[in-house]
Each structure stands twice: as C-alpha cells, then as structure tokens.
Design a protein around this motif. Structure first.
Motif, short mmCIF file in Angstrom:
data_model
loop_
_atom_site.label_atom_id
_atom_site.label_comp_id
_atom_site.label_asym_id
_atom_site.label_seq_id
_atom_site.Cartn_x
_atom_site.Cartn_y
_atom_site.Cartn_z
N LEU A 3 0.81 -1.22 0.00
CA LEU A 3 0.00 0.00 0.00
C LEU A 3 0.84 1.27 0.00
CD1 LEU A 3 -2.30 -2.05 0.60
CD2 LEU A 3 -3.36 -0.21 1.93
N PHE A 4 2.15 1.14 0.26
CA PHE A 4 2.97 2.36 0.17
C PHE A 4 3.00 2.86 -1.26
CE2 PHE A 4 6.58 -0.05 -1.46
CZ PHE A 4 7.38 0.90 -2.08
N ILE A 5 2.77 1.95 -2.23
CA ILE A 5 2.68 2.36 -3.64
C ILE A 5 1.44 3.22 -3.85
CG2 ILE A 5 2.44 1.54 -6.01
CD1 ILE A 5 5.16 0.90 -4.89
N LEU A 6 0.33 2.81 -3.24
CA LEU A 6 -0.90 3.60 -3.37
C LEU A 6 -0.72 5.00 -2.79
CD1 LEU A 6 -3.75 1.06 -2.50
CD2 LEU A 6 -2.91 1.74 -4.75
N GLU A 7 -0.04 5.08 -1.67
CA GLU A 7 0.17 6.39 -1.04
C GLU A 7 1.03 7.31 -1.91
OE1 GLU A 7 0.61 6.91 3.21
OE2 GLU A 7 0.78 4.73 3.42
N ALA A 8 1.98 6.71 -2.63
CA ALA A 8 2.92 7.51 -3.42
C ALA A 8 2.41 7.80 -4.83
CB ALA A 8 4.27 6.80 -3.50
N ALA A 9 1.39 7.05 -5.29
CA ALA A 9 0.94 7.16 -6.68
C ALA A 9 -0.54 7.52 -6.74
CB ALA A 9 1.21 5.86 -7.42
N PRO A 10 -0.90 8.78 -6.61
CA PRO A 10 -2.32 9.17 -6.55
C PRO A 10 -3.08 8.93 -7.84
CG PRO A 10 -0.89 11.11 -6.68
CD PRO A 10 0.00 9.94 -6.44
N ALA A 11 -2.37 8.80 -8.99
CA ALA A 11 -3.05 8.59 -10.27
C ALA A 11 -3.20 7.12 -10.63
CB ALA A 11 -2.29 9.32 -11.39
N LYS A 63 -6.59 7.92 1.50
CA LYS A 63 -7.78 7.76 0.70
C LYS A 63 -7.40 7.90 -0.77
CE LYS A 63 -10.75 7.09 3.98
NZ LYS A 63 -11.40 5.75 4.13
N HIS A 64 -7.39 6.78 -1.47
CA HIS A 64 -7.00 6.80 -2.89
C HIS A 64 -8.25 6.96 -3.75
CE1 HIS A 64 -5.02 5.72 -6.64
NE2 HIS A 64 -3.86 5.81 -6.00
N LEU A 65 -8.22 7.91 -4.67
CA LEU A 65 -9.42 8.29 -5.42
C LEU A 65 -9.50 7.70 -6.82
CD1 LEU A 65 -9.54 12.08 -4.46
CD2 LEU A 65 -10.68 10.16 -3.31
N ASN A 66 -8.40 7.14 -7.35
CA ASN A 66 -8.39 6.79 -8.77
C ASN A 66 -8.23 5.30 -9.07
OD1 ASN A 66 -8.59 9.46 -10.06
ND2 ASN A 66 -6.65 9.85 -9.02
N LEU A 67 -7.87 4.48 -8.08
CA LEU A 67 -7.68 3.06 -8.35
C LEU A 67 -9.01 2.43 -8.76
CD1 LEU A 67 -5.44 0.85 -8.29
CD2 LEU A 67 -6.39 0.15 -6.08
N LYS A 68 -9.00 1.73 -9.90
CA LYS A 68 -10.21 1.09 -10.42
C LYS A 68 -10.13 -0.43 -10.42
CE LYS A 68 -12.43 4.92 -11.44
NZ LYS A 68 -11.51 5.87 -10.77
N ALA A 98 -10.59 -0.35 2.41
CA ALA A 98 -10.67 0.67 3.45
C ALA A 98 -10.00 1.97 3.04
CB ALA A 98 -10.05 0.15 4.75
N HIS A 99 -9.09 1.89 2.05
CA HIS A 99 -8.32 3.08 1.67
C HIS A 99 -8.58 3.54 0.23
CE1 HIS A 99 -5.91 3.10 5.33
NE2 HIS A 99 -5.79 1.80 5.22
N VAL A 100 -9.35 2.75 -0.53
CA VAL A 100 -9.64 3.10 -1.92
C VAL A 100 -11.11 3.46 -2.04
CG1 VAL A 100 -9.66 2.31 -4.30
CG2 VAL A 100 -7.79 1.63 -2.79
N VAL A 101 -11.37 4.64 -2.55
CA VAL A 101 -12.73 5.17 -2.54
C VAL A 101 -13.59 4.62 -3.68
CG1 VAL A 101 -14.10 7.29 -2.69
CG2 VAL A 101 -11.95 7.27 -1.40
N ARG A 102 -13.01 4.47 -4.88
CA ARG A 102 -13.82 4.15 -6.06
C ARG A 102 -13.36 2.88 -6.78
NH1 ARG A 102 -12.84 9.88 -6.85
NH2 ARG A 102 -14.62 11.10 -6.10
N LEU A 103 -12.94 1.89 -6.05
CA LEU A 103 -12.53 0.63 -6.67
C LEU A 103 -13.74 -0.02 -7.35
CD1 LEU A 103 -10.08 -1.29 -6.97
CD2 LEU A 103 -10.92 -2.51 -4.95
#
Length: 305
Positions: free
Chosen positions: A181-189, A224-229, A251-256
C-alpha cells in the motif's frame, strides 16, 4: 567504425553473448544515429565489477532491453528520448539501475535477484525525478526476497505522480501484502494494481539469494485513494490473507470498481500445474468472493478468472 553507413541507418539492434569495454555501448549508440531499440542479451563488461554507463544526450534511443547483462549496475546518465527500459538479471549491486536524465521515460520493467549480502533498497535511490512521465512500472521478485524497501510516499510522489499501472510479479507465498500500500500512497493517479505469485512445484533453490524476510509497513490511517479502479491478484489462494488484504485495500480506496482473482501461473522450470491443486485453488477463490460479497460495504465487482 568499419561500416559507418550501415550502422548509421539501423533502427533496431540485438547483440548477444558479447563482451564490452567501458565506453563501447555509449559509442555504439552514438554511431547508430537512427537507433530506436537496443537489446543486449547475455552480454557483460570486461570488468564485471564496474558499472555500465550510458551517456548519449544526442541519441534518439527509445527502448533499451538489458537481459542478463553482467556488470555492477546500469547507469543511464543521459538518454533524453528513452521511453521503455527492461532490465532483468541477478548480477547487480544495489540499486541495479540508476536513472539520470530520462525525461521521456514512461515504462520500466525491472527483474532482479538480491544476493545474500544485499539489503533492500528504496525506489527513490533508483528512479529519477526527471522521470515525470513514468506511467507503467513492473517489478519482478522471482518468488525470492522482496528487494525494495517501503519508504515515505513524499519521496516518490514527484516520480509517481503520473503512474497509472503497477505490477508486482513473483511475491513469495509467505510474504505479508500490506506493505504494497505504500505504492498507493505515493501514486495518486494509479488506476490498475496487479500482484502475482508463482508456486515452484519443482522446489528449485536459487543459489546465493538473500533469505526471504517479511516486509513490514503500516499504511497511513488517513490514506484515501481516489483513482484506483482495478485490483488484480494472481496465484494468491490463502483465504484469510487474501480476504484481509482486499478489506485493507477497500478501506483506503474510494472508487474501486473491479477485483479479479486469477489462478497461478506455472513455474517456468516446472511448466506444470497440479490439476487437483488447481481445483482446490479455484474453490478457495470462490469462497473468498462469497465472504466478501456478503459484506455490505463491498461495492466493487469480484471476478473469478
């Protein structure tokens, strides 16, 4: 030097089983003025304890593949048109590649086996802040130790700000997954996140590889990651581990939108999957889907592949 006209017009060149001097590769690229794609396979430097340095600020090289190239590391000092790099070997020091002035770089595929004497390294030590167009990153651990060290996301945000696709290959089965998940924190897109493992039915032991150790990392509570699909998992069959990991991501991805659970890929050494084991694994994936589907908070579609 003997055939300057012929090499001047080359756009693609593959060299195998050759030994290079310190500056030979740089001179070769400079001599091939129109070269776009260079592949170096099973080659090495005369002095394998030195780095392969490529400094070609005027070249138009767009793709570089280094497969089992034996040297200390690869240093891309200046390759301004470079877009794709494939680097796969077990004969490097940490970090195996250093990216310098590569402003057009968009796709990196790095496979590496850490030796016993090598500690994990941070991606910020390898990737360049000039690589602001980086959109795809593939890392292959070959079912051995995880050779990257999770780090504070702020150190990677400038590099990962346009990263949309991340693929982590060959995570060994016993490894905890929360560190990813450190990748998710560092990569908002980031839009597509893929993880895979391969079970080695052959039981092959790789010589002089570092001991497998678990990676510890706790994601930020306010992530809170907004773009991961898409979350894709291949070969992970342990119900509790997979279920808990998906819950953590949710819990951390809003729009999966989509979760894909795939079976394992066969080990290339074995080239076989036990059909009885495959049936058990498919049943396990279906149970994971059933458990998660019953949770009212789950909004993503789960696909069994």
């Amino acid at each position: 030097q003997a055939y300057p006209v012929a090499f001047w017009w080359l756009t693609r060149l593959t060299l195998k089983n050759l030994v290079f001097g310190h500056s030979d590769v740089t001179e070769l690229i400079n001599a091939c003025n129109k070269l776009k794609h260079l592949t170096l396979s099973s080659c090495r430097l005369v002095d394998q304890r030195s780095a392969l340095r490529i400094d070609t600020p005027c070249s138009g090289l767009r793709r570089l593949d280094c497969i089992r190239f034996r040297c200390e590391r690869i240093e891309l000092i200046s390759v301004p048109e470079l877009r794709t790099v494939l680097c796969c070997s077990r004969h490097y020091e940490n970090p195996p590649v250093r990216f310098g002035d590569v402003p057009q770089l968009c796709h990196v595929n790095l496979g590496y086996l850490a030796k016993v004497s090598q500690a994990p390294f941070m991606l910020s030590e390898c990737l360049s802040r000039s690589s602001r167009n980086l959109s795809k990153l593939n890392l292959n651990f070959f079912s051995q130790t995880i050779w990257i060290q999770p780090e504070q996301p702020k150190r990677l945000t400038a590099i990962f700000r346009n990263l949309t696709d991340m693929y982590l290959f060959g995570i060994f089965p016993e490894c905890d997954l929360s560190w990813t998940l450190f990748i998710l924190e560092a990569a908002p897109a980031l839009r597509n996140f893929k993880l895979s493992r391969t079970r080695h039915a052959c039981g092959k032991k790789l010589y002089d590889t570092a001991e497998k150790t678990n990676v510890v990392w706790e994601p930020s509570k306010d992530l809170k990651h907004l773009n991961l699909k898409l979350l894709m998992m291949l070969g992970f069959e342990e119900e509790v581990k997979v279920t808990n990991y998906i819950r953590l991501v949710m819990a951390h991805v809003v729009r999966l939108k989509r979760i894909e659970l795939h079976g394992e890929d066969p080990c290339k050494e074995c080239n076989a999957i036990d059909p009885r084991r495959s049936q058990v694994d498919e049943a396990s994936r279906r149970q994971i889907k059933e458990r998660l589907t019953l949770e009212s908070s789950l909004s993503a579609k789960i696909i069994i592949c």
